[in-house]
Design a protein around this motif. Sequence first.
Motif, short mmCIF file in Angstrom:
data_model
loop_
_atom_site.label_atom_id
_atom_site.label_comp_id
_atom_site.label_asym_id
_atom_site.label_seq_id
_atom_site.Cartn_x
_atom_site.Cartn_y
_atom_site.Cartn_z
N CYS A 130 0.40 -0.89 -0.15
CA CYS A 130 -0.03 0.10 -0.19
C CYS A 130 0.49 1.28 0.10
O CYS A 130 2.32 1.23 1.01
N THR A 131 0.05 2.14 -0.54
CA THR A 131 0.86 3.60 -0.76
C THR A 131 0.07 5.27 -0.02
O THR A 131 -1.18 4.86 0.50
N ARG A 132 0.87 5.91 0.41
CA ARG A 132 0.30 6.64 1.06
C ARG A 132 -1.25 7.50 0.07
O ARG A 132 -0.47 7.65 -1.42
N GLY A 133 -2.64 7.44 0.81
CA GLY A 133 -3.35 8.49 -0.57
C GLY A 133 -4.15 7.47 -1.00
O GLY A 133 -5.25 7.70 -1.84
N GLN A 134 -4.20 6.02 -0.14
CA GLN A 134 -4.65 5.27 -1.25
C GLN A 134 -5.32 4.09 -0.38
O GLN A 134 -5.28 4.00 0.98
N GLU A 135 -6.41 4.01 -0.51
CA GLU A 135 -8.02 3.79 0.05
C GLU A 135 -7.73 2.12 -0.19
O GLU A 135 -7.17 1.06 -1.19
N VAL A 136 -7.75 2.07 1.31
CA VAL A 136 -7.72 0.29 1.07
C VAL A 136 -8.01 -0.94 2.04
O VAL A 136 -8.83 -0.25 2.59
N THR A 137 -8.09 -2.51 1.29
CA THR A 137 -9.18 -2.52 2.42
C THR A 137 -7.52 -4.10 3.29
O THR A 137 -7.23 -4.35 2.15
N MET A 138 -7.62 -4.34 4.83
CA MET A 138 -6.78 -5.22 5.30
C MET A 138 -6.98 -5.71 5.83
O MET A 138 -8.19 -5.18 6.97
N PHE A 139 -6.75 -7.24 6.03
CA PHE A 139 -6.93 -8.00 6.84
C PHE A 139 -5.59 -8.33 7.60
O PHE A 139 -4.49 -8.39 7.26
N GLY A 140 -5.64 -8.40 9.33
CA GLY A 140 -4.81 -8.81 9.72
C GLY A 140 -4.97 -8.82 11.54
O GLY A 140 -6.33 -9.23 12.07
N ARG A 141 -3.92 -9.08 12.19
CA ARG A 141 -3.76 -9.50 13.72
C ARG A 141 -3.81 -8.09 14.74
O ARG A 141 -2.65 -7.58 13.66
N LEU A 142 -4.03 -8.16 15.26
CA LEU A 142 -3.12 -6.63 16.02
C LEU A 142 -2.72 -6.88 16.95
O LEU A 142 -2.03 -7.82 17.94
N ARG A 143 -1.56 -6.52 17.06
CA ARG A 143 0.10 -7.19 17.62
C ARG A 143 0.18 -6.27 19.04
O ARG A 143 0.74 -6.45 20.46
N SER A 144 -0.49 -4.72 19.35
CA SER A 144 -0.23 -4.03 20.34
C SER A 144 -1.54 -2.99 20.02
O SER A 144 -1.84 -3.06 18.87
N VAL A 145 -2.66 -2.43 21.40
CA VAL A 145 -2.85 -1.74 21.55
C VAL A 145 -2.93 -0.55 22.30
O VAL A 145 -2.66 -0.98 23.73
N GLU A 146 -2.50 0.37 22.17
CA GLU A 146 -2.50 1.63 23.12
C GLU A 146 -3.71 2.82 23.17
O GLU A 146 -3.84 3.02 21.99
N SER A 147 -3.58 3.23 24.34
CA SER A 147 -4.31 4.30 24.30
C SER A 147 -4.65 5.64 25.62
O SER A 147 -3.13 5.45 26.60
N SER A 148 -4.30 6.69 24.74
CA SER A 148 -4.33 7.87 25.34
C SER A 148 -4.98 8.63 25.75
O SER A 148 -5.72 9.10 25.45
N SER A 149 -5.54 8.69 27.17
CA SER A 149 -6.43 9.70 28.37
C SER A 149 -6.35 10.56 27.64
O SER A 149 -7.52 11.40 28.59
N LYS A 150 -5.67 11.82 27.44
CA LYS A 150 -5.38 13.07 27.83
C LYS A 150 -6.76 14.03 27.31
O LYS A 150 -7.09 12.76 25.92
N ALA A 151 -7.67 14.59 28.31
CA ALA A 151 -9.05 14.77 27.37
C ALA A 151 -8.66 15.86 25.79
O ALA A 151 -9.58 15.11 25.43
N ALA A 152 -7.45 16.02 26.49
CA ALA A 152 -7.27 17.38 24.36
C ALA A 152 -6.99 16.45 24.02
O ALA A 152 -7.29 16.45 22.02
N CYS A 153 -6.28 15.27 23.70
CA CYS A 153 -6.05 14.20 22.48
C CYS A 153 -6.21 12.90 22.89
O CYS A 153 -5.38 12.42 22.86
N ALA A 154 -7.59 12.43 23.22
CA ALA A 154 -7.78 11.31 23.26
C ALA A 154 -7.92 10.00 22.17
O ALA A 154 -7.83 10.96 20.93
N SER A 155 -6.98 9.13 22.32
CA SER A 155 -7.17 7.98 20.83
C SER A 155 -6.81 6.48 21.07
O SER A 155 -6.09 6.79 22.29
N VAL A 156 -6.96 5.66 20.43
CA VAL A 156 -6.44 4.60 19.94
C VAL A 156 -5.83 4.11 19.35
O VAL A 156 -5.71 4.71 18.35
#
Length: 125
Positions: A43-69
């Motif tokens: 895949c390349t930048r800007g490309q619309e894709v469908t992918m299949f795989g396994r999650l190796r790691s998951v992290e979350s940021s709980s800062k109120a201003a920039c919460a993200s997973v």
Amino acid sequence: MASAAAGYIRRLTRRLTEDLEELDAEEMAESSHATGALPVVSCTRGQEVTMFGRLRSVESSSKAACASVEAELFDGTDSILLVWIGRRRIPGIEPGKTLQVRGRVGERDGRKAIYNPYYELRDPA
């Protein structure tokens, strides 16, 4: 018949002596290919894709201003960063889970990334 037996023994020997991570990567790449998903390595930048795989790691940021997973999806060829902005937690998104994701490939800190991807939890193939 003899060649079939030789092939079986060759595959069995390979499975017993090859690195488990390499075998897992091969199996994941085969599963990804069977779903018709685009390999991460292709895949390349800007490309619309469908992918299949396994999650190796998951992290979350709980800062109120920039919460993200953030999660690393591995498809056997390479990994891509998945980022859900505005979320502190997503039920079912945890290491070891198998997903099919869709989205546009972007970049974050020099790595391929998909922001707010559409995802489906899948059974391991």
